[in-house]
Design a protein around this motif. Structure first.
Motif, short mmCIF file in Angstrom:
data_model
loop_
_atom_site.label_atom_id
_atom_site.label_comp_id
_atom_site.label_asym_id
_atom_site.label_seq_id
_atom_site.Cartn_x
_atom_site.Cartn_y
_atom_site.Cartn_z
N GLY A 297 0.79 -1.23 0.00
CA GLY A 297 0.00 0.00 0.00
C GLY A 297 0.81 1.27 0.00
O GLY A 297 0.26 2.37 0.14
N GLY A 298 2.12 1.15 -0.16
CA GLY A 298 2.98 2.33 -0.16
C GLY A 298 3.20 2.90 -1.55
O GLY A 298 2.44 2.63 -2.49
N ASP A 299 4.26 3.69 -1.68
CA ASP A 299 4.62 4.31 -2.96
C ASP A 299 5.65 3.45 -3.68
O ASP A 299 6.58 2.93 -3.06
CB ASP A 299 5.19 5.71 -2.72
N VAL A 300 5.48 3.33 -4.99
CA VAL A 300 6.30 2.41 -5.79
C VAL A 300 6.96 3.14 -6.94
O VAL A 300 6.34 3.98 -7.61
CB VAL A 300 5.43 1.26 -6.35
N LEU A 301 8.22 2.82 -7.17
CA LEU A 301 8.94 3.25 -8.36
C LEU A 301 9.38 1.99 -9.10
O LEU A 301 10.02 1.11 -8.52
CB LEU A 301 10.18 4.07 -8.00
N VAL A 302 9.04 1.88 -10.38
CA VAL A 302 9.48 0.77 -11.22
C VAL A 302 10.29 1.33 -12.37
O VAL A 302 9.79 2.17 -13.14
CB VAL A 302 8.29 -0.05 -11.76
N VAL A 303 11.54 0.92 -12.47
CA VAL A 303 12.45 1.42 -13.50
C VAL A 303 12.75 0.31 -14.49
O VAL A 303 13.21 -0.77 -14.12
CB VAL A 303 13.75 1.96 -12.89
N GLU A 304 12.53 0.60 -15.75
CA GLU A 304 12.73 -0.36 -16.84
C GLU A 304 13.90 0.10 -17.71
O GLU A 304 14.11 1.29 -17.90
CB GLU A 304 11.44 -0.42 -17.67
N SER A 305 14.66 -0.86 -18.23
CA SER A 305 15.71 -0.54 -19.20
C SER A 305 15.18 -0.85 -20.60
O SER A 305 14.65 -1.94 -20.84
CB SER A 305 16.97 -1.38 -18.93
N GLU A 306 15.35 0.11 -21.50
CA GLU A 306 14.76 -0.04 -22.84
C GLU A 306 15.26 -1.27 -23.57
O GLU A 306 14.48 -1.96 -24.25
CB GLU A 306 15.06 1.21 -23.67
N ASN A 307 16.55 -1.58 -23.45
CA ASN A 307 17.15 -2.70 -24.18
C ASN A 307 17.52 -3.84 -23.24
O ASN A 307 18.62 -4.37 -23.28
CB ASN A 307 18.38 -2.22 -24.95
N ASP A 308 16.58 -4.23 -22.40
CA ASP A 308 16.83 -5.27 -21.40
C ASP A 308 16.36 -6.61 -21.95
O ASP A 308 15.16 -6.83 -22.14
CB ASP A 308 16.08 -4.93 -20.11
N HIS A 309 17.30 -7.53 -22.17
CA HIS A 309 16.95 -8.85 -22.68
C HIS A 309 16.75 -9.86 -21.56
O HIS A 309 16.19 -10.94 -21.78
CB HIS A 309 18.03 -9.35 -23.64
N LEU A 310 17.19 -9.53 -20.35
CA LEU A 310 16.99 -10.43 -19.20
C LEU A 310 15.64 -10.21 -18.53
O LEU A 310 14.99 -11.16 -18.09
CB LEU A 310 18.11 -10.23 -18.18
N VAL A 311 15.24 -8.95 -18.44
CA VAL A 311 13.93 -8.60 -17.87
C VAL A 311 13.19 -7.76 -18.91
O VAL A 311 13.25 -6.52 -18.88
CB VAL A 311 14.07 -7.85 -16.54
N PRO A 312 12.52 -8.41 -19.85
CA PRO A 312 11.85 -7.68 -20.94
C PRO A 312 10.57 -7.00 -20.46
O PRO A 312 10.11 -7.20 -19.32
CB PRO A 312 11.55 -8.78 -21.95
N HIS A 313 9.98 -6.21 -21.36
CA HIS A 313 8.81 -5.41 -20.99
C HIS A 313 7.65 -6.23 -20.42
O HIS A 313 7.00 -5.76 -19.47
CB HIS A 313 8.33 -4.58 -22.18
N PRO A 314 7.32 -7.42 -20.94
CA PRO A 314 6.19 -8.17 -20.35
C PRO A 314 6.36 -8.42 -18.85
O PRO A 314 5.37 -8.43 -18.11
CB PRO A 314 6.19 -9.48 -21.15
N THR A 315 7.59 -8.61 -18.40
CA THR A 315 7.82 -8.80 -16.96
C THR A 315 7.53 -7.51 -16.20
O THR A 315 6.88 -7.53 -15.14
CB THR A 315 9.27 -9.24 -16.69
N ILE A 316 7.99 -6.39 -16.74
CA ILE A 316 7.69 -5.09 -16.11
C ILE A 316 6.18 -4.87 -16.07
O ILE A 316 5.64 -4.41 -15.05
CB ILE A 316 8.38 -3.95 -16.87
N ALA A 317 5.51 -5.20 -17.17
CA ALA A 317 4.06 -5.04 -17.23
C ALA A 317 3.36 -5.91 -16.19
O ALA A 317 2.34 -5.50 -15.61
CB ALA A 317 3.55 -5.39 -18.63
N SER A 318 3.91 -7.10 -15.92
CA SER A 318 3.34 -7.98 -14.89
C SER A 318 3.39 -7.30 -13.53
O SER A 318 2.42 -7.34 -12.76
CB SER A 318 4.10 -9.30 -14.85
N TYR A 319 4.52 -6.69 -13.23
CA TYR A 319 4.66 -5.99 -11.95
C TYR A 319 3.72 -4.79 -11.87
O TYR A 319 3.02 -4.59 -10.87
CB TYR A 319 6.10 -5.54 -11.75
N LEU A 320 3.71 -3.97 -12.90
CA LEU A 320 2.89 -2.76 -12.87
C LEU A 320 1.41 -3.09 -12.68
O LEU A 320 0.70 -2.39 -11.94
CB LEU A 320 3.09 -1.96 -14.16
#
Length: 242
Positions: free
Chosen positions: A173-196
């Protein structure tokens, strides 16, 4: 600002850590490095944030730093125990307000920090390129997990109900910052989207993408970009709440 040693006891071992603290008591910030990383990568950021008036703790999880020889045998459960122990050391610091603790974590450490936030009071949670793992094989050494299978798992958005870490995010219930790397092959965008998608009860969610960056922030410009946005977020969330 001063740097002092911190000794973190867990499962009969002692982990190496360092406090970075101002001359007066303030919120506490726990830094959690990623797999194959170390607290050295967080020292510069800890120094900068401590100058804002926060007490920062960096440390090396088992299998890293002085205990690197254990890297092939440590499990996620082992490293989560390390993180709990480090949190407890920070929260017990006499100058730290235990109700005002932030966790700043990367990759594997960011994944584990979601479990910590479900077990300990965490007010702010900053996740850089948070990795995601299947619930299966929790007690298998992290080193032994199938990397190709992991990449396949991370290539698609994961439903919240099917993953423990994501379910922990839903409860935060707190404040969240999620930082994504544009060219990340280990943690791609679908994983970030899962968290968000999982932080449905968060007080606030900030999502930033570092243009041109890879997973490890290999380029100096990428590291500068992350350092700057992290400082801005800490000023806005942590310091403004005092």
């Amino acid at each position: 600002m001063k740097k002092t040693e911190a000794h973190i006891k867990v499962d009969g071992r002692q982990l190496a850590g360092h406090f970075f603290e101002p001359s007066t008591g303030w919120p506490g910030i726990l830094f959690i490095h990623g797999w194959a990383g170390s607290q050295k990568r967080d020292e510069k950021r800890s120094r900068a944030i401590s100058r804002l008036g926060c007490i920062c703790l960096t440390f090396d999880m088992r299998g890293h730093g002085l205990t690197q020889e254990e890297q092939q045998t440590v499990t996620r459960d082992d490293n989560l125990a390390d993180i709990r122990a480090a949190y407890d050391v920070l929260a017990s610091h006499p100058a730290v307000d235990a109700s005002s603790i932030a966790v700043i974590a990367s990759s594997y450490g960011a994944y584990l920090s979601t479990f910590l936030a479900a077990e300990r009071p965490v007010r702010w949670l900053a996740l850089r390129v948070p990795a995601l793992y299947r619930d299966d094989d929790w007690d298998i050494p992290k080193y032994a997990l199938d990397r190709k299978e992991l990449q396949l798992f991370r290539s698609k958005q994961v439903p919240l109900h099917s993953n423990r870490a994501l379910r922990q995010c839903r409860e935060f219930g707190g404040d969240v910052l999620v930082v994504e790397s544009e060219n990340d092959h280990l943690v791609p965008h679908p994983t970030i989207a899962s968290y968000l998608a999982s932080f449905s009860n968060a007080h606030s969610i900030t999502h930033r993408i570092i243009s041109g960056a890879d997973h490890a922030l290999s380029e100096p410009e990428s590291r500068r970009s992350y350092d700057e946005l992290l400082l801005r977020w800490v000023r806005e969330m942590v310091l403004d709440a005092r």
